[in-house]
Structure formats: structure tokens, C-alpha cells
Design a protein around this motif. Structure first.
Motif, PDB file in Angstrom:
ATOM      1  N   GLY A   1      -8.891   3.810   1.717  1.00 22.32           N
ATOM      2  CA  GLY A   1      -7.974   3.747   0.597  1.00 22.32           C
ATOM      3  C   GLY A   1      -6.563   3.510   1.084  1.00 22.32           C
ATOM      4  N   ILE A   2      -5.658   3.524   0.154  1.00 23.09           N
ATOM      5  CA  ILE A   2      -4.245   3.347   0.461  1.00 23.09           C
ATOM      6  C   ILE A   2      -3.476   4.346  -0.401  1.00 23.09           C
ATOM      7  CG2 ILE A   2      -3.963   1.496  -1.228  1.00 23.09           C
ATOM      8  CD1 ILE A   2      -1.986   0.154   0.681  1.00 23.09           C
ATOM      9  N   THR A   3      -2.405   4.871   0.142  1.00 25.26           N
ATOM     10  CA  THR A   3      -1.629   5.851  -0.626  1.00 25.26           C
ATOM     11  C   THR A   3      -0.825   5.152  -1.720  1.00 25.26           C
ATOM     12  OG1 THR A   3       0.313   5.732   0.803  1.00 25.26           O
ATOM     13  CG2 THR A   3      -1.394   7.357   1.398  1.00 25.26           C
ATOM     14  N   GLY A   4      -0.531   5.900  -2.751  1.00 29.28           N
ATOM     15  CA  GLY A   4       0.317   5.378  -3.813  1.00 29.28           C
ATOM     16  C   GLY A   4       1.690   5.005  -3.286  1.00 29.28           C
ATOM     17  N   ALA A   5       2.196   5.795  -2.340  1.00 25.03           N
ATOM     18  CA  ALA A   5       3.508   5.502  -1.749  1.00 25.03           C
ATOM     19  C   ALA A   5       3.488   4.155  -1.033  1.00 25.03           C
ATOM     20  CB  ALA A   5       3.909   6.611  -0.783  1.00 25.03           C
ATOM     21  N   GLN A   6       2.390   3.871  -0.326  1.00 27.46           N
ATOM     22  CA  GLN A   6       2.279   2.590   0.369  1.00 27.46           C
ATOM     23  C   GLN A   6       2.184   1.435  -0.630  1.00 27.46           C
ATOM     24  OE1 GLN A   6       2.453   2.109   3.805  1.00 27.46           O
ATOM     25  NE2 GLN A   6       2.700  -0.003   3.148  1.00 27.46           N
ATOM     26  N   LEU A   7       1.433   1.623  -1.715  1.00 26.15           N
ATOM     27  CA  LEU A   7       1.360   0.598  -2.755  1.00 26.15           C
ATOM     28  C   LEU A   7       2.731   0.314  -3.345  1.00 26.15           C
ATOM     29  CD1 LEU A   7      -1.840   1.264  -4.901  1.00 26.15           C
ATOM     30  CD2 LEU A   7      -1.227  -0.826  -3.698  1.00 26.15           C
ATOM     31  N   ARG A   8       3.469   1.379  -3.674  1.00 25.25           N
ATOM     32  CA  ARG A   8       4.815   1.205  -4.233  1.00 25.25           C
ATOM     33  C   ARG A   8       5.699   0.454  -3.256  1.00 25.25           C
ATOM     34  NH1 ARG A   8       4.024   6.303  -5.786  1.00 25.25           N
ATOM     35  NH2 ARG A   8       5.318   7.189  -4.169  1.00 25.25           N
ATOM     36  N   SER A   9       5.600   0.798  -1.989  1.00 21.23           N
ATOM     37  CA  SER A   9       6.404   0.151  -0.956  1.00 21.23           C
ATOM     38  C   SER A   9       6.035  -1.321  -0.818  1.00 21.23           C
ATOM     39  CB  SER A   9       6.202   0.875   0.376  1.00 21.23           C
ATOM     40  OG  SER A   9       6.840   0.185   1.419  1.00 21.23           O
ATOM     41  N   ASP A  10       4.749  -1.622  -0.792  1.00 20.31           N
ATOM     42  CA  ASP A  10       4.289  -2.999  -0.629  1.00 20.31           C
ATOM     43  C   ASP A  10       4.616  -3.866  -1.846  1.00 20.31           C
ATOM     44  OD1 ASP A  10       3.274  -2.295   1.831  1.00 20.31           O
ATOM     45  OD2 ASP A  10       1.179  -2.317   1.208  1.00 20.31           O
TER      46      ASP A  10
END
Length: 93
Positions: free
Chosen positions: A29-38
Motif C-alpha cells: 500500500g501507500i500512505t495517505g501522506a505519500q499520496l497527498r505529496s505525490d
């Protein structure tokens, strides 16, 4: 508030970033923080996109308090959806 076009774009971006990050492995998976950053999209729009995609059965989301995605993963159906999209793109070339 995002327009319909923006909401559809956000959903597609979430799926694409997630699919590329986990390389089609539904155990990752991927963290929500990483999604927001990307993606660099507003937090409430990310939450709305994740809610929609989870409702469609394409992703699962572990939520932090305040309706913030903590961890996002593709479901089996989400992987199939992205693989079909990838095959369409390859066929169009």
C-alpha cells in the motif's frame, strides 16, 4: 469544491499513483501522506476520491481521525481495472 472533471481526474490519479507505487501487488500500500505529496491535491479532495474508489471496490482505505487516509491499497478488482486500462493503452499505440 472540486468540479466533476477535477473529481474524476483525482480518482484516476489516485489509482495510477497507487498502481505504479505497488507494482500491481495488492499486499502493498501507500500512505495517505505519500499520496497527498505525490498528487498535490487538497486533503478533502483526496479523501473524497478515496471514499469513491473504495465504494467502487477498487481500493481499501485505513482512515486516520478527521477523515484522512492513513494507508491505501489496491483491491484485486482495482488491479484488474488498472491492468485492463494498461492493455488498452498498449493496444492504442
Amino acid at each position: 469544491m472540486a468540479t466533476l472533471r477535477e473529481r474524476k481526474t483525482y480518482r484516476a490519479q489516485v489509482l495510477r499513483v497507487l498502481y505504479e507505487a505497488v507494482e500491481g501487488n495488492r499486499l502493498l500500500g501507500i500512505t495517505g501522506a505519500q499520496l497527498r505529496s505525490d498528487l498535490r491535491i487538497p486533503e478533502q479532495d483526496l479523501a473524497a476520491a478515496c471514499t469513491y474508489l473504495a465504494g467502487e471496490g477498487l481500493i481499501t482505505v485505513d482512515w486516520d481521525p478527521g477523515n484522512t487516509p492513513a494507508m491505501v491499497t489496491l483491491t484485486h478488482e482495482g488491479i484488474r481495472h488498472m491492468e485492463a486500462e494498461e492493455e488498452e493503452e498498449e493496444g492504442a499505440v
